[in-house]
Write an enzyme that holds these catalytic residues in place. Structure first.
Site, PDB file in Angstrom:
ATOM      1  N   ASN A 197       0.656  -1.295  -0.326  1.00 16.87           N
ATOM      2  CA  ASN A 197       0.011  -0.083   0.099  1.00 16.87           C
ATOM      3  C   ASN A 197       0.850   1.380  -0.159  1.00 16.87           C
ATOM      4  O   ASN A 197       0.375   2.474   0.530  1.00 16.87           O
ATOM      5  CB  ASN A 197      -0.975   0.082   1.242  1.00 16.87           C
ATOM      6  N   ARG A 198       2.149   1.095  -0.425  1.00 20.51           N
ATOM      7  CA  ARG A 198       2.829   2.350  -0.834  1.00 20.51           C
ATOM      8  C   ARG A 198       3.348   3.008   0.887  1.00 20.51           C
ATOM      9  O   ARG A 198       4.067   3.925   0.625  1.00 20.51           O
ATOM     10  CB  ARG A 198       2.159   3.202  -1.294  1.00 20.51           C
TER      11      ARG A 198
END
Length: 220
Positions: A197-198
């Site tokens: 999710n970065r």
């Protein structure tokens, strides 16, 4: 207009799922931490040329340039690479010694960024390394006037052939006076680990005036 169809870079996004990097796992110094990751890249992940790094420089007017160079040595004193002192990177460093080194270990979802100051290595150190290079690479250091404009590939090959005839295999090639090393003394070293999710982990060592290192966590 062109009818060519180009790939869409935005559609190539990957979801990282690698394990994270925490402050408690870090080594006492960035060079020790780099050694850990470098060993994993070389002997566990078996990456092709894990010593390949992007060297970014800027001239006196701030105009940047980047290129891939091979790391040849590292220790607590810094990170060493060799080049032609008449090349663009060397000319940049003569005007502005600040440099960035980027190790892009994509298959491991990792990268290391070293920012620091570059200084030329001594001639004895340069000569010692030059003697370890393959014979052909030694000749190439003489044949190539790196970063200069040449007429054709044939011109370069003719220069190499002339040198090969002058210094046949087994005969010592002198160290070019225009060729040598740079040692980058790090001021900061960032270790980046890709996460889901970065929400990547970015831990950066910062050099303190007393020679110690401060660790910072950066927002991804």
């Amino acid at each position: 207009m062109t009818d060519a169809v180009f790939p869409d870079p935005a559609s190539m996004r990957k979801q990282y799922r690698a394990e994270g990097l925490s402050e408690t796992e870090l080594a006492a110094t960035p060079v020790e931490q780099f050694a850990r990751w470098f060993k994993q890249a070389a002997t566990e992940a078996h990456l092709f040329e894990p010593n390949a790094m992007v060297v970014s420089t800027a001239d006196a007017e701030g105009r940047p340039s980047s290129r891939t160079v091979l790391l040849k040595q590292f220790d607590e004193q810094g990170f060493v690479f060799y080049t032609n002192y008449d090349s663009r990177k060397a000319r940049d460093l003569g005007e502005n010694p600040y440099v960035s080194l980027l190790f892009p270990w994509h298959p491991m979802a990792r990268q290391v960024i070293v920012s620091g100051v570059a200084r030329r290595t001594g001639r004895d150190e340069t000569a010692a390394y030059f003697r370890t290079r393959p014979h052909g690479s030694q000749l190439g250091a003489w044949a190539s006037e790196q970063s200069s404009v040449i007429g054709t590939r044939a011109d370069l090959e003719a220069s190499y052939a002339e040198l090969a005839a002058r210094y046949p295999e087994g005969e010592q090639v002198p160290v070019p006076p225009h060729w040598g090393g740079f040692r980058v003394a790090p001021r900061t070293v960032e270790f980046w680990q890709g996460r889901e999710n970065r929400l990547h982990d970015r831990l950066r060592y910062v050099a303190e005036a007393d020679g110690s290192w401060r660790v910072e966590r950066l927002s991804p």
